[in-house]
Design an enzyme around this catalytic site. Sequence first.
Site, mmCIF file in Angstrom:
data_model
loop_
_atom_site.group_PDB
_atom_site.id
_atom_site.type_symbol
_atom_site.label_atom_id
_atom_site.label_comp_id
_atom_site.label_asym_id
_atom_site.label_seq_id
_atom_site.Cartn_x
_atom_site.Cartn_y
_atom_site.Cartn_z
ATOM 1 N N ASP A 17 -10.122 40.136 -12.030
ATOM 2 C CA ASP A 17 -8.864 40.263 -12.763
ATOM 3 C C ASP A 17 -9.079 40.694 -14.212
ATOM 4 O OD1 ASP A 17 -7.374 39.601 -10.572
ATOM 5 O OD2 ASP A 17 -7.054 37.515 -11.142
ATOM 6 N N THR B 272 0.567 33.065 -13.016
ATOM 7 C CA THR B 272 -0.421 32.366 -12.188
ATOM 8 C C THR B 272 -1.763 32.233 -12.897
ATOM 9 O OG1 THR B 272 -1.080 34.448 -11.158
ATOM 10 C CG2 THR B 272 0.631 33.177 -10.049
ATOM 11 N N ASP C 175 -2.020 22.008 -29.327
ATOM 12 C CA ASP C 175 -3.152 22.923 -29.357
ATOM 13 C C ASP C 175 -2.677 24.369 -29.371
ATOM 14 O OD1 ASP C 175 -5.032 20.943 -29.424
ATOM 15 O OD2 ASP C 175 -5.674 21.158 -27.342
#
Length: 255
Positions: free
Chosen positions: A44, A155, A144
């Site tokens: 990816d 996803t 954070d």
Amino acid sequence: MKFNTIAITAAMHDEAQAAEARLKARYAHVPPEEASVIVALGGDGFMLQTLHAFMEKGTPIFGMNRGSVGFLMNGYTDDGLMERLARAEPINLRPLHMTVEDIHGRHHEALAINEVSLLRDTGFAAKISIHVDGVMRMEEMICDGVLVATPAGSTAYNNAVHGPILPLGAELLALTPISAFRPRHWRGALLPQNARVTFDVLDADRRRVRAGADFNEVRDVARVSVAVNGTVSPTLLFDPEHNLEERIIKEQFVP
């Protein structure tokens, strides 16, 4: 779909490079700049790099997984590449446009296919306020960080920090906190796809924050604005039996 010329590109690790060599030995190919479709071999991360590199040109990209996760990729095989390309179904993505003003007064811009994220860059927690379409929605979040994700990117990092998975056709954005300390139980929000989200970093000189649009990063940010880009729409190609929409739906039922 019919493509006259193909390019074959690969990530630098051994598995992807070996696959590139095999495919180039079997199929006629041209440089990526001359191709009507690009075959990308890797994971990816490499797919995101390839999409960014050819986003302006608009060349469709057919990925085959020679990496680790491969959520944006099809399965790999040496055989039947041209037939697979002819049958492939397109998915048009809508990237985010990030504009940044840093604490030195400089301005930066970048596009993101997955998400725009803000992350603290020191030992201090970040303090961030949130406006949506010019309306103050949160005066101060101690955290954070925070991110805005597209459906295609929901996803990825968004899901890892417990944000919702969005179907591609939902026309929504996910606004998701990252380790929020205050408000402690805020889980984020779903926003219309045409929303503009603006983050102001409070006490930005001391509580340094960096902003990222996929892998493009800016440090020492003071203000970040995020909206869907309306001028480019990169195209991914998927095997009909393994399309991205179906993968996103299946991902929501993974135990």
